[in-house]
Design a protein around this motif. Structure first.
Motif, mmCIF file in Angstrom:
data_model
loop_
_atom_site.group_PDB
_atom_site.id
_atom_site.type_symbol
_atom_site.label_atom_id
_atom_site.label_comp_id
_atom_site.label_asym_id
_atom_site.label_seq_id
_atom_site.Cartn_x
_atom_site.Cartn_y
_atom_site.Cartn_z
ATOM 1 N N LEU A 40 -3.617 -4.158 -9.782
ATOM 2 C CA LEU A 40 -4.659 -3.242 -9.282
ATOM 3 C C LEU A 40 -4.443 -3.004 -7.795
ATOM 4 O O LEU A 40 -5.129 -3.547 -6.947
ATOM 5 N N THR A 41 -3.452 -2.163 -7.524
ATOM 6 C CA THR A 41 -3.046 -1.927 -6.137
ATOM 7 C C THR A 41 -3.761 -0.742 -5.518
ATOM 8 O O THR A 41 -3.573 -0.458 -4.337
ATOM 9 N N GLY A 42 -4.541 -0.011 -6.320
ATOM 10 C CA GLY A 42 -5.219 1.171 -5.791
ATOM 11 C C GLY A 42 -4.346 2.418 -5.764
ATOM 12 O O GLY A 42 -4.748 3.466 -5.258
ATOM 13 N N GLU A 96 3.808 -3.103 -6.333
ATOM 14 C CA GLU A 96 3.008 -2.871 -5.118
ATOM 15 C C GLU A 96 3.710 -1.911 -4.145
ATOM 16 O O GLU A 96 3.074 -1.383 -3.227
#
Lengths: 392, 141
Positions: free
Chosen positions: A77-79, A53
């Protein structure tokens, strides 16, 4: 970056390697390319003491083993922006370039580069159309990378008075180093005579003078200077990195014709550019990685990158100068010859080894005397090269 | 038995058959096979250019293992074969070399020939270009 002049930057604009990870190279049918990549990334993150992250920008490369950005499904799925790179043998260096430039441009302060691949057994087979060539070229049996390496080496030995024994010395050193490296594939030392006596593939190159397509993964965590020294006791500075494509007159793989010469490789251009930008000379290098898809390639790349003069290689090899304990240690982890060549991972393996050497914690044969300047070089089809200078 | 050429646009003429490339009107670079733009300069126009039939072996090697497809083996199955670059003066051309190993060397005079590469499914013999030792290298060079 400005061409032709050394780059001077504030420490906060410098990019450093603060963590690295690697999945062992070789062949293991139970593990996928993506799974190897995940392990390399997790190792690199742990090495840097950060979490996924914390990564603000990522780039990944694989030639045949899937879309690297789908790794976010495994890692979280941190973008995070994640760029996919597919750039042949320069894939790994291109991921580092993408991340380093993004960090310098202010996209993030911490980034990740990952490369992985898992190839089928045997020589690479390629489509003629993909290289802009007619079907006749492959159908009539001339579209093989192994032939190119042999043809280039044969001519080089002839022009520069180097003997075939020098080719065996390169391979013997690679397997000697590989034998000491826990993540290498070929771990059995071979004598020069065993290498010369192995089956002929394409003369002057024998079976043990060629690397094999294999599998593996490697990853790096990169940070801007203001964070690097907080995260890492001994961050390794990416002093310069240059990627080049061929210019007119280079002697490249899959060439139905060549101009009469002289033939200048993109390796020469990339090496000159990185040394100029880093304001260092090839003579300053104390640990080097050179693309060694075969013994001949390493021999040629030694001179093309400026690490020695043309024709000087045999003397250097015989004197042990390229051994881990020598003047210019080359491929201290055994290179492609001992590690195999997973195309997407190979370039980052080079960074992994040089970073660990400069930090004094090489997994295999450690270069003595606390080396401060490292060098990496890749070269591949259809005439690309990337070089980097790393310093502590 | 019917025969065909491996690719029509590589050749010109029948007896003697010649290789045809292209030459740039601007910088005189010769390429093979022919292409519509010059890889060296942006100024010239490319036009068909028939290549010399005689040259010298510039480099050579052996293909010892059978290549994967799309390579097509000859009717009798794969046999190791030589390949190399032939220096034709204005250009070096990569080709199959019909030269015995004992004669093979850089600098060997060779001349253009054709050889069967493989057979189509209907039995048509497919010919490709190759170079063989030149017994009279000084004639009509």
């Amino acid at each position: 970056m400005t061409e032709g002049r050394p780059t001077t930057r504030a420490r906060s604009d410098e990019v450093y390697v603060v963590g690295c990870g690697m999945h062992p190279f070789g062949r293991d049918d139970t593990v996928t390319g993506m799974a190897m990549a995940e392990r390399a990334v997790r190792e690199a993150l742990a090495d840097a003491g950060v979490g996924w992250e914390d990564i603000g920008y990522a780039a990944g490369g694989s030639d045949v083993s899937g879309k690297p950005d789908t790794l976010v499904g495994r890692l979280g799925l941190t973008g995070v922006p994640f760029v996919n790179v597919q750039n042949g043998c320069a894939t790994g260096a291109s991921t580092v370039l993408a991340v380093a430039n993004a960090l310098r441009a202010g996209e993030a302060s911490l980034g990740l580069a990952v490369g992985f691949d898992k190839h089928e057994r045997g020589a690479f087979n390629v489509s003629a159309a993909r290289y802009g060539l007619g079907d006749w070229y492959a159908e009539s049996g001339m579209m093989l990378t192994t032939q190119f390496f042999a043809l280039k080496t044969q001519r080089y030995l002839h022009e520069h008075g180097v003997s075939e024994r020098a080719l065996a010395m390169v391979a013997a050193r690679a397997f000697r180093n590989g034998a000491q490296h826990p993540m290498a594939w070929r771990r059995k030392p071979l004598t020069e005579q065993e290498i010369l006596d192995s089956p002929e593939v394409s003369p002057p190159l024998t079976q043990y003078m060629f690397c094999s397509p294999g599998q593996g993964a490697a990853a790096l965590v990169l940070a801007l200077g203001n964070r690097a020294f907080d995260l890492c006791e001994r961050p390794v500075r990416l002093a310069s990195l240059a990627l080049r494509t061929r210019r007119f007159g280079s002697f490249e793989v899959f060439s139905p014709w060549l101009p009469p010469g002289p033939h200048r490789s993109p390796s020469v251009d990339a090496a000159e550019a990185v040394f100029r930008r880093a304001d260092l000379r090839p003579a300053d290098v104390r640990v080097a990685q050179l693309q060694d898809t075969d013994s001949g390639s390493e021999l040629i790349h030694l001179a093309e990158t400026g690490l020695c003069d043309h024709g000087e290689q045999e003397e250097l090899l015989a004197a042990g100068d390229t051994d881990a304990t020598g003047r210019i240690p080359v491929n201290t982890d055994g290179g492609c010859l001992a590690g195999g060549e997973p195309v997407g991972a190979s370039g980052l393996r080079q960074f992994h080894e040089v970073v660990r050497q400069l930090q004094g914690r090489a997994p295999g044969a450690q270069v003595p005397g606390a080396p401060r300047v490292g060098f990496t070089h890749v070269y591949g089809a259809p005439g690309i090269s990337a070089c980097a200078v790393l310093t502590v | 038995m019917t025969t065909r050429l491996v690719a029509e646009d590589l050749f010109e003429g029948v007896d003697p058959m010649r290789l045809v490339g292209a030459r740039c009107s601007g910088c005189h670079t010769v390429v093979f096979p022919r292409q519509d733009s010059c890889p060296r300069c942006a100024d010239g126009a490319m036009s068909a250019h028939v290549l010399p039939v005689r040259g010298l072996v510039w480099s050579w090697t052996l293909q010892a293992f059978p290549p994967k497809p799309p390579y097509r083996p000859p009717a009798g199955g794969f046999q190791p074969y030589h390949v190399g670059y032939v220096d034709l003066g204005e250009v070096l051309v990569e080709a199959r070399l019909e030269v015995p190993r004992r004669e093979m060397r850089i600098g060997l005079p060779v001349r253009l020939t054709t050889m069967p590469a493989y057979h189509d499914e209907d039995g048509t013999e497919v010919l490709t270009f190759a170079f063989r030792p030149d017994p009279s290298p000084e004639e009509d060079r």
